[in-house]
Design a protein around this motif. Sequence first.
Motif, mmCIF file in Angstrom:
data_model
loop_
_atom_site.group_PDB
_atom_site.id
_atom_site.type_symbol
_atom_site.label_atom_id
_atom_site.label_comp_id
_atom_site.label_asym_id
_atom_site.label_seq_id
_atom_site.Cartn_x
_atom_site.Cartn_y
_atom_site.Cartn_z
ATOM 1 N N VAL A 90 0.835 -1.199 0.000
ATOM 2 C CA VAL A 90 0.000 0.000 0.000
ATOM 3 C C VAL A 90 0.875 1.256 0.000
ATOM 4 C CG1 VAL A 90 -1.607 1.343 1.385
ATOM 5 C CG2 VAL A 90 -2.008 -1.080 1.035
ATOM 6 N N LEU A 91 1.861 1.274 0.873
ATOM 7 C CA LEU A 91 2.730 2.443 0.968
ATOM 8 C C LEU A 91 3.526 2.670 -0.320
ATOM 9 C CD1 LEU A 91 4.112 2.058 4.603
ATOM 10 C CD2 LEU A 91 2.681 3.910 3.763
ATOM 11 N N LEU A 92 4.125 1.608 -0.834
ATOM 12 C CA LEU A 92 5.032 1.742 -1.973
ATOM 13 C C LEU A 92 4.296 2.040 -3.277
ATOM 14 C CD1 LEU A 92 7.416 -1.228 -1.106
ATOM 15 C CD2 LEU A 92 7.999 1.208 -1.020
ATOM 16 N N ALA A 93 3.055 1.585 -3.381
ATOM 17 C CA ALA A 93 2.343 1.703 -4.655
ATOM 18 C C ALA A 93 1.382 2.875 -4.722
ATOM 19 C CB ALA A 93 1.580 0.403 -4.939
ATOM 20 N N ALA A 94 1.075 3.512 -3.599
ATOM 21 C CA ALA A 94 0.014 4.516 -3.573
ATOM 22 C C ALA A 94 0.230 5.617 -4.607
ATOM 23 C CB ALA A 94 -0.102 5.118 -2.170
ATOM 24 N N ARG A 95 1.367 6.294 -4.571
ATOM 25 C CA ARG A 95 1.594 7.423 -5.469
ATOM 26 C C ARG A 95 1.951 6.967 -6.879
ATOM 27 N NH1 ARG A 95 5.059 12.059 -2.583
ATOM 28 N NH2 ARG A 95 4.274 13.147 -4.436
ATOM 29 N N VAL A 96 2.514 5.773 -6.996
ATOM 30 C CA VAL A 96 2.829 5.254 -8.332
ATOM 31 C C VAL A 96 1.542 4.912 -9.072
ATOM 32 C CG1 VAL A 96 3.992 3.424 -9.628
ATOM 33 C CG2 VAL A 96 5.077 4.396 -7.592
ATOM 34 N N ASP A 97 0.630 4.198 -8.417
ATOM 35 C CA ASP A 97 -0.640 3.842 -9.050
ATOM 36 C C ASP A 97 -1.509 5.082 -9.302
ATOM 37 O OD1 ASP A 97 -0.135 1.152 -9.252
ATOM 38 O OD2 ASP A 97 -1.130 0.618 -7.382
ATOM 39 N N ALA A 98 -1.277 6.146 -8.517
ATOM 40 C CA ALA A 98 -2.021 7.383 -8.726
ATOM 41 C C ALA A 98 -1.453 8.202 -9.884
ATOM 42 C CB ALA A 98 -2.019 8.221 -7.454
ATOM 43 N N HIS A 105 12.450 7.823 -1.788
ATOM 44 C CA HIS A 105 13.200 7.333 -0.625
ATOM 45 C C HIS A 105 12.397 7.447 0.667
ATOM 46 C CE1 HIS A 105 16.749 6.641 -2.964
ATOM 47 N NE2 HIS A 105 16.869 7.919 -3.330
ATOM 48 N N GLY A 106 11.621 8.529 0.792
ATOM 49 C CA GLY A 106 10.814 8.687 1.995
ATOM 50 C C GLY A 106 9.772 7.597 2.146
ATOM 51 N N THR A 107 9.143 7.214 1.035
ATOM 52 C CA THR A 107 8.132 6.155 1.064
ATOM 53 C C THR A 107 8.761 4.816 1.409
ATOM 54 O OG1 THR A 107 6.806 7.326 -0.592
ATOM 55 C CG2 THR A 107 6.353 4.981 -0.269
ATOM 56 N N VAL A 108 9.920 4.543 0.832
ATOM 57 C CA VAL A 108 10.610 3.285 1.137
ATOM 58 C C VAL A 108 10.968 3.225 2.619
ATOM 59 C CG1 VAL A 108 12.679 1.904 0.695
ATOM 60 C CG2 VAL A 108 11.519 3.034 -1.204
ATOM 61 N N ALA A 109 11.452 4.346 3.161
ATOM 62 C CA ALA A 109 11.815 4.381 4.581
ATOM 63 C C ALA A 109 10.600 4.101 5.461
ATOM 64 C CB ALA A 109 12.424 5.737 4.927
ATOM 65 N N LYS A 110 9.447 4.689 5.121
ATOM 66 C CA LYS A 110 8.225 4.438 5.895
ATOM 67 C C LYS A 110 7.831 2.960 5.840
ATOM 68 C CE LYS A 110 6.265 9.064 5.165
ATOM 69 N NZ LYS A 110 5.182 9.824 4.492
ATOM 70 N N SER A 111 7.958 2.357 4.661
ATOM 71 C CA SER A 111 7.578 0.948 4.520
ATOM 72 C C SER A 111 8.492 0.052 5.341
ATOM 73 C CB SER A 111 7.599 0.542 3.045
ATOM 74 O OG SER A 111 8.919 0.456 2.548
ATOM 75 N N LEU A 112 9.761 0.424 5.442
ATOM 76 C CA LEU A 112 10.701 -0.375 6.242
ATOM 77 C C LEU A 112 10.393 -0.264 7.726
ATOM 78 C CD1 LEU A 112 14.081 0.301 4.389
ATOM 79 C CD2 LEU A 112 12.643 -1.740 4.277
ATOM 80 N N VAL A 113 9.988 0.919 8.166
ATOM 81 C CA VAL A 113 9.585 1.087 9.566
ATOM 82 C C VAL A 113 8.350 0.239 9.851
ATOM 83 C CG1 VAL A 113 8.687 2.715 11.263
ATOM 84 C CG2 VAL A 113 10.586 3.381 9.777
ATOM 85 N N LEU A 114 7.410 0.247 8.916
ATOM 86 C CA LEU A 114 6.191 -0.560 9.074
ATOM 87 C C LEU A 114 6.536 -2.042 9.263
ATOM 88 C CD1 LEU A 114 2.901 -0.356 7.123
ATOM 89 C CD2 LEU A 114 4.182 -2.483 7.005
ATOM 90 N N ALA A 115 7.486 -2.544 8.487
ATOM 91 C CA ALA A 115 7.873 -3.946 8.603
ATOM 92 C C ALA A 115 8.701 -4.213 9.852
ATOM 93 C CB ALA A 115 8.651 -4.377 7.362
ATOM 94 N N ALA A 116 9.488 -3.222 10.262
ATOM 95 C CA ALA A 116 10.418 -3.429 11.377
ATOM 96 C C ALA A 116 9.708 -3.582 12.713
ATOM 97 C CB ALA A 116 11.409 -2.267 11.442
ATOM 98 N N VAL A 117 8.551 -2.937 12.890
ATOM 99 C CA VAL A 117 7.857 -2.966 14.187
ATOM 100 C C VAL A 117 7.465 -4.398 14.581
ATOM 101 C CG1 VAL A 117 5.793 -2.235 15.444
ATOM 102 C CG2 VAL A 117 7.058 -0.581 14.043
ATOM 103 N N PRO A 118 6.679 -5.131 13.768
ATOM 104 C CA PRO A 118 6.354 -6.505 14.173
ATOM 105 C C PRO A 118 7.573 -7.425 14.177
ATOM 106 C CG PRO A 118 5.553 -6.065 11.955
ATOM 107 C CD PRO A 118 6.007 -4.757 12.508
ATOM 108 N N MET A 119 8.532 -7.181 13.278
ATOM 109 C CA MET A 119 9.729 -8.023 13.246
ATOM 110 C C MET A 119 10.524 -7.902 14.538
ATOM 111 S SD MET A 119 10.891 -7.420 9.281
ATOM 112 C CE MET A 119 12.521 -8.128 9.520
ATOM 113 N N ALA A 120 10.613 -6.697 15.079
ATOM 114 C CA ALA A 120 11.333 -6.498 16.339
ATOM 115 C C ALA A 120 10.638 -7.224 17.485
ATOM 116 C CB ALA A 120 11.439 -5.009 16.640
#
Length: 401
Positions: free
Chosen positions: A154-162, A170-185
Amino acid sequence: MPAQKNTFSVSRYTPEPGGLWARLTARDSVVRRLDWPLLSSALALSLIGSLLVWSATRNRTELTQGDPYSFFLKHLLNTGIGLALMVGTIWLGHRTLRGAVPILYGISVVLVLLVLTPLGATINGAHAWIVLGGGFSLQPSEFTKVTIILGMAVLLAARVDAGDQLHPDHGTVAKSLVLAAVPMAIIMMMPDLGSVMVMVVIVLGVLLASGASNRWILGLITTGIAGAVLVAVLGLLDEYQINRFAAFANPALDPAGAGYNTNQARIAVGSGRLYGAGLFNGHQTTGQFVPEQQTDFIFTVAGEELGFVGGGGIILLLGVVMWRACRIARETTELYGTVVAGGIIAWFAFQSFENIGMTLGIMPVAGLPLPFVSYGGSSMFAVWVAVGLLQSIRVQRPITA
C-alpha cells in the motif's frame, strides 16, 4: 494531480456500474478467470501433505491419544478452512483489502504483542504461540507475513498507481521499512528467528518488485549481515539457536544432541533412494527417529517413503505455484498487485528452500513449515490467504472488450 496525503488510502480504482463482481460474472466467469494450475498445485500439495502427516503421526500415541487418524483429519480440516479463507479473500478482493490494511496491520501487531504476555506459550523453544483453549493455539507471526506484504505494498504503490511517480521515493521506502520493522522487532523478542528470516526476505522481495532504488537493497543486505554479526557478538541468541547453527556448520560436532535432527533427517531422506519404501513403510518414520516429522521435517517422510521421485514431485508442485505467481505479478497492470505478488513469491520460495534445505543438511534448522504440506493451522491458513490474494490479482485484471 496532487499527491495523496494519506499513503494508506485506497487507490483511485473506481468500479464500473454494477460492481466488479457483476461485470466479471456477466462477461467472463470468475471461475474461468482463476489460475487453475496455481490452485491445483497448491491443493495437491495440501492433499499430499495430509498423507505424509498421517504417516508421521499414526503411531505417535502420545500425540494422537490413540486415534491414528487424528492429525490426518485435522490437516484436511485445516486445508478446508484454508480454502474457505481463499474464497473469502477472492470475494473481498485485494483492492477492497487495500483500504482495510491499517486495521489488519494493527490487529497483527497486537497479536504478536500478546505472545509476550501470559497468554503466550513456548513450543519447540520458540515463545511464538497464543493458547486459545480447547487444544487450539495460534501463531500470529504467520499472519504477520501477510500484513507486512499488504502494508508495504500500500505504501510503496500509492503514489505510483495514482500516476504521481514512476517509482517509490526514498521517503516512502523508509516508511515501509519502519512498518515492517515494528512486528519483526517484537517477533525477534520471542524469539522466533525463523519467522524473522522469512520476513527479511519478504521485505527484499517487496522492494525489488516495487522498483525501489538498488541502494536500498544493497543497504538492507549490508545491514542484515552487520546485524547478524552484532547479535552473535553480543550473545543475543538463545542456546538452542546457537546449537542449531553449530550443528549446521559441523553435523558431526554433536550427533546425539544439536546435530541429531539433521543427521536423522538426512538418513531418512537418503534411505528412500529413487522410489522410496512406500507410504507407511519408512523405518525412520515408523521408528519415530526424526523429531517434529509432521511439521518442520515433513519432507523427510516424503524422501523416505516416496523417494527421489516423490520428493521431486513436491518440489515440482512448489515450482508451479511460484511460476504462476510470477506470471500473475508480471501480468497485472497496477504496482500494488505486482508488489503483493512479489512479496508472496519471496515468502514461498525462501520458506520452501529453507525447509527442504534443512532436511538435506544444506541449511540450518530454523523451525519453518513447508508451505501447504506441513501440519499446522496458522501456517495453512496464511498460505491459502496468500493464494487468495494471488487469485484476486488475476481475477481483477482489466477486462478487454
